[in-house]
Design an enzyme around this catalytic site. Structure first.
Site, PDB file in Angstrom:
ATOM      1  N   LYS A 180     -23.754  -2.192 -90.675  1.00 24.87           N
ATOM      2  CA  LYS A 180     -23.044  -3.078 -89.758  1.00 24.87           C
ATOM      3  C   LYS A 180     -24.112  -3.758 -88.909  1.00 24.87           C
ATOM      4  O   LYS A 180     -24.908  -3.074 -88.253  1.00 24.87           O
ATOM      5  CB  LYS A 180     -22.107  -2.291 -88.830  1.00 24.87           C
ATOM      6  CG  LYS A 180     -20.931  -1.628 -89.536  1.00 24.87           C
ATOM      7  CD  LYS A 180     -20.069  -0.833 -88.579  1.00 24.87           C
ATOM      8  CE  LYS A 180     -18.932  -0.146 -89.329  1.00 24.87           C
ATOM      9  NZ  LYS A 180     -18.212   0.829 -88.484  1.00 24.87           N
ATOM     10  N   GLU A 228     -17.775   9.443 -95.385  1.00 22.85           N
ATOM     11  CA  GLU A 228     -18.485   8.671 -94.366  1.00 22.85           C
ATOM     12  C   GLU A 228     -18.540   9.415 -93.035  1.00 22.85           C
ATOM     13  O   GLU A 228     -17.514   9.875 -92.526  1.00 22.85           O
ATOM     14  CB  GLU A 228     -17.774   7.317 -94.197  1.00 22.85           C
ATOM     15  CG  GLU A 228     -18.456   6.336 -93.268  1.00 22.85           C
ATOM     16  CD  GLU A 228     -17.730   4.981 -93.235  1.00 22.85           C
ATOM     17  OE1 GLU A 228     -16.901   4.706 -94.124  1.00 22.85           O
ATOM     18  OE2 GLU A 228     -17.988   4.203 -92.298  1.00 22.85           O
ATOM     19  N   ASP A 274     -22.740   5.990 -91.156  1.00 21.10           N
ATOM     20  CA  ASP A 274     -22.352   4.777 -90.433  1.00 21.10           C
ATOM     21  C   ASP A 274     -22.980   4.886 -89.037  1.00 21.10           C
ATOM     22  O   ASP A 274     -24.118   4.434 -88.812  1.00 21.10           O
ATOM     23  CB  ASP A 274     -20.811   4.680 -90.396  1.00 21.10           C
ATOM     24  CG  ASP A 274     -20.259   3.553 -89.543  1.00 21.10           C
ATOM     25  OD1 ASP A 274     -21.026   2.886 -88.833  1.00 21.10           O
ATOM     26  OD2 ASP A 274     -19.022   3.326 -89.558  1.00 21.10           O
ATOM     27  N   ASP A 332     -13.424   8.455 -94.221  1.00 18.31           N
ATOM     28  CA  ASP A 332     -14.293   8.213 -93.058  1.00 18.31           C
ATOM     29  C   ASP A 332     -13.831   9.085 -91.897  1.00 18.31           C
ATOM     30  O   ASP A 332     -12.700   8.959 -91.419  1.00 18.31           O
ATOM     31  CB  ASP A 332     -14.230   6.727 -92.663  1.00 18.31           C
ATOM     32  CG  ASP A 332     -15.218   6.359 -91.558  1.00 18.31           C
ATOM     33  OD1 ASP A 332     -15.969   7.245 -91.089  1.00 18.31           O
ATOM     34  OD2 ASP A 332     -15.240   5.171 -91.166  1.00 18.31           O
ATOM     35  N   SER A 358      -9.774  -0.562 -95.230  1.00 14.82           N
ATOM     36  CA  SER A 358      -9.894   0.680 -94.468  1.00 14.82           C
ATOM     37  C   SER A 358      -8.533   0.967 -93.850  1.00 14.82           C
ATOM     38  O   SER A 358      -8.039   0.181 -93.041  1.00 14.82           O
ATOM     39  CB  SER A 358     -10.962   0.497 -93.378  1.00 14.82           C
ATOM     40  OG  SER A 358     -11.003   1.619 -92.517  1.00 14.82           O
ATOM     41  N   LYS A 384      -8.995   7.056 -93.199  1.00 15.89           N
ATOM     42  CA  LYS A 384      -9.589   7.736 -92.051  1.00 15.89           C
ATOM     43  C   LYS A 384      -9.123   9.189 -92.070  1.00 15.89           C
ATOM     44  O   LYS A 384      -7.958   9.477 -92.388  1.00 15.89           O
ATOM     45  CB  LYS A 384      -9.134   7.065 -90.752  1.00 15.89           C
ATOM     46  CG  LYS A 384      -9.674   5.653 -90.588  1.00 15.89           C
ATOM     47  CD  LYS A 384     -11.179   5.661 -90.350  1.00 15.89           C
ATOM     48  CE  LYS A 384     -11.698   4.271 -89.996  1.00 15.89           C
ATOM     49  NZ  LYS A 384     -13.121   4.271 -89.653  1.00 15.89           N
TER      50      LYS A 384
HETATM   51  O1  OSB Z   1     -15.976   3.484 -88.801  1.00 17.61           O
HETATM   52  O2  OSB Z   1     -15.915   1.926 -90.191  1.00 17.61           O
HETATM   53  C1  OSB Z   1     -15.586   2.376 -89.095  1.00 17.61           C
HETATM   54  C2  OSB Z   1     -13.190  -0.035 -87.348  1.00 17.61           C
HETATM   55  C3  OSB Z   1     -13.603   0.078 -86.052  1.00 17.61           C
HETATM   56  C4  OSB Z   1     -14.620   0.958 -85.749  1.00 17.61           C
HETATM   57  C5  OSB Z   1     -15.227   1.720 -86.761  1.00 17.61           C
HETATM   58  C6  OSB Z   1     -14.806   1.589 -88.069  1.00 17.61           C
HETATM   59  C7  OSB Z   1     -13.752   0.725 -88.358  1.00 17.61           C
HETATM   60  C8  OSB Z   1     -13.178   0.567 -89.694  1.00 17.61           C
HETATM   61  C9  OSB Z   1     -12.470  -0.740 -89.985  1.00 17.61           C
HETATM   62  O3  OSB Z   1     -13.172   1.425 -90.529  1.00 17.61           O
HETATM   63  C10 OSB Z   1     -13.149  -1.577 -90.981  1.00 17.61           C
HETATM   64  C11 OSB Z   1     -12.586  -2.981 -91.010  1.00 17.61           C
HETATM   65  O4  OSB Z   1     -13.024  -3.825 -90.208  1.00 17.61           O
HETATM   66  O5  OSB Z   1     -11.707  -3.227 -91.839  1.00 17.61           O
HETATM   67 MG    MG Z   2     -17.188   4.218 -90.380  1.00 18.42          MG
END
Ligand code: OSB
Ligand code: MG
Length: 369
Positions: free
Chosen positions: A262, A213, A238, A188, A135, A163
């Site tokens: 998660k 996402e 998510d 995302d 990510s 992102k």
């Molecule tokens: O939205 O997936 C998310 C990290 C912190 C909070 C929300 C998100 C994320 C990430 C990182 O996208 C994913 C990772 O741990 O590599």
């Molecule tokens: Mg996410």
């Protein structure tokens, strides 16, 4: 297992590089590490609440409060049989899923250590290595983003998530797609749009993305259904999926075609497995999301992602993508086929580096009956 004590560690760990999303920028990631003791055994868990309420309303401080003042008194000195029993005991605490999930993880670690079983075995995982991606946070410019993505591709990651936020969406995604026409790519938004402003995302539908996402608000499953009807690209939820019930709502409303699971967000590994089972029965692919976990939470994510319904690569990258120094002795590395190997030792299968934990601990407290 009779719970003798719970030790809470409020931890802050420097990331190798800042991680920026539509809700903010993190340079040092906070969490609460939980050590649960039973007999001579210690089980570890990680509560993934961060310093700011950007992703979730929970923060490291609200989680500390809930754990110390509400969860611990319900659990200490009690014989907690398993995760289902744990969930019943903490059911009187409304919400605060991230806090609950941290303790449930520590309980699984204890149960596994007692029974000599790995978390993967206990959850019903079917694979010993799981496909993963990376990510990538918001960068200075589309050029810098393309460069960052190129670096991760060179390291061997076969799936990239970027992102996005308003003003940094179609341009960024198009730049990455143009530079790397064939890669598995997804975006995302972390709830940064409304049904109206999401109209700007239309061109994403032509970029051959795996998924989009969480474009809209956490509590907006209904508008996601309206948005999904306008897009060919699968919407993946998510933040919106905070329980197995919410997964059912989203599926029944056709608000998404994919779910990011998660364990923290849904209140524990047992709830994550329930979401997985529901999605599997409904034919929805799922993948394991990440919260920049330490080695503790990463081990848990790998075990969860070994379940058969996790057919898309997870946000579970190698330890070096996050931390120069971690609080587990194990460092997770990327295999040649863009997978990471699931730990096979008892419980989480990791060994906490107590010196490192101490170094990153801001505040520590032991709670006994
Ligand atoms: O939205 O997936 C998310 C990290 C912190 C909070 C929300 C998100 C994320 C990430 C990182 O996208 C994913 C990772 O741990 O590599
Ligand atoms: Mg996410």
């Amino acid at each position: 297992m009779k719970l003798d004590s719970l030790t809470l560690f409020h931890v802050s760990m420097p990331l190798v590089s800042p991680f920026e999303t539509s809700f903010g920028r993190t340079t040092d990631r906070e969490c609460i590490v939980i050590a649960a003791r039973s007999g001579g055994l210690t089980g570890y868990g990680e509560c993934v609440a961060d310093r700011d309420p950007g992703y979730s309303y929970e923060t490291s401080h609200t989680a500390w409060h809930i754990l110390k003042d509400f969860a611990a008194p319900l659990l200490l000195g009690q014989d907690v049989a398993d995760a289902a029993d744990f969930q019943q005991r903490v059911a009187s605490i409304r919400g605060h899923n991230l806090a609950k999930a941290g303790v449930e993880m520590a309980l699984w670690d204890l149960l596994g250590k007692r029974d000599g079983k790995s978390l993967r075995e206990m959850l019903g995982g079917s694979r010993d290595r799981v496909p993963v991606g990376v990510s990538v946070g918001l960068q200075e410019s589309p050029e810098a983003l393309v460069q960052a993505v190129g670096k991760y591709l060179a390291e061997g990651y076969a799936r990239i998530k970027i992102k996005i936020k308003p003003g940094r969406d179609v341009g960024d995604a198009s730049a990455v797609r143009k530079a790397f026409p064939k890669i598995k790519l997804q975006v995302d938004a972390n709830s940064a749009y409304t049904l109206e402003t999401a109209a700007a995302l239309r061109p994403l539908d032509d970029l051959d993305l795996l998924l989009i996402e969480q474009p809209l608000n956490e509590d907006d499953i209904w508008d996601h259904a309206k948005l999904q009807a306008q897009f060919r690209t699968p919407i993946c939820l998510d933040e919106s999926i905070v329980s197995p019930r919410h997964a059912r709502y989203a599926i029944e409303m056709k608000a998404c075609q994919i779910i990011n699971i998660k364990a923290g967000r849904v209140g524990g590994l047992s709830q994550a497995v329930a979401v997985h089972d529901l999605c599997r029965a409904s034919g929805l692919p799922v993948w394991c999301g990440g919260m920049l976990e330490t080695g503790i939470g990463r081990a848990s994510n790998l075990a969860l992602a070994s379940l058969p319904g996790f057919t898309l690569p997870g946000d579970i990258s190698a330890s070096e993508r996050y931390y120069a120094r971690d609080i587990t002795r194990e460092r997770f590395t990327l295999n040649d086929d863009s997978t990471i190997t699931v730990p096979s030792g008892p419980g989480l299968g990791i060994c906490v580096d107590e010196a490192a934990l101490k170094e990153f601990t801001l505040n520590e407290m032991t709670l006994c009956e």
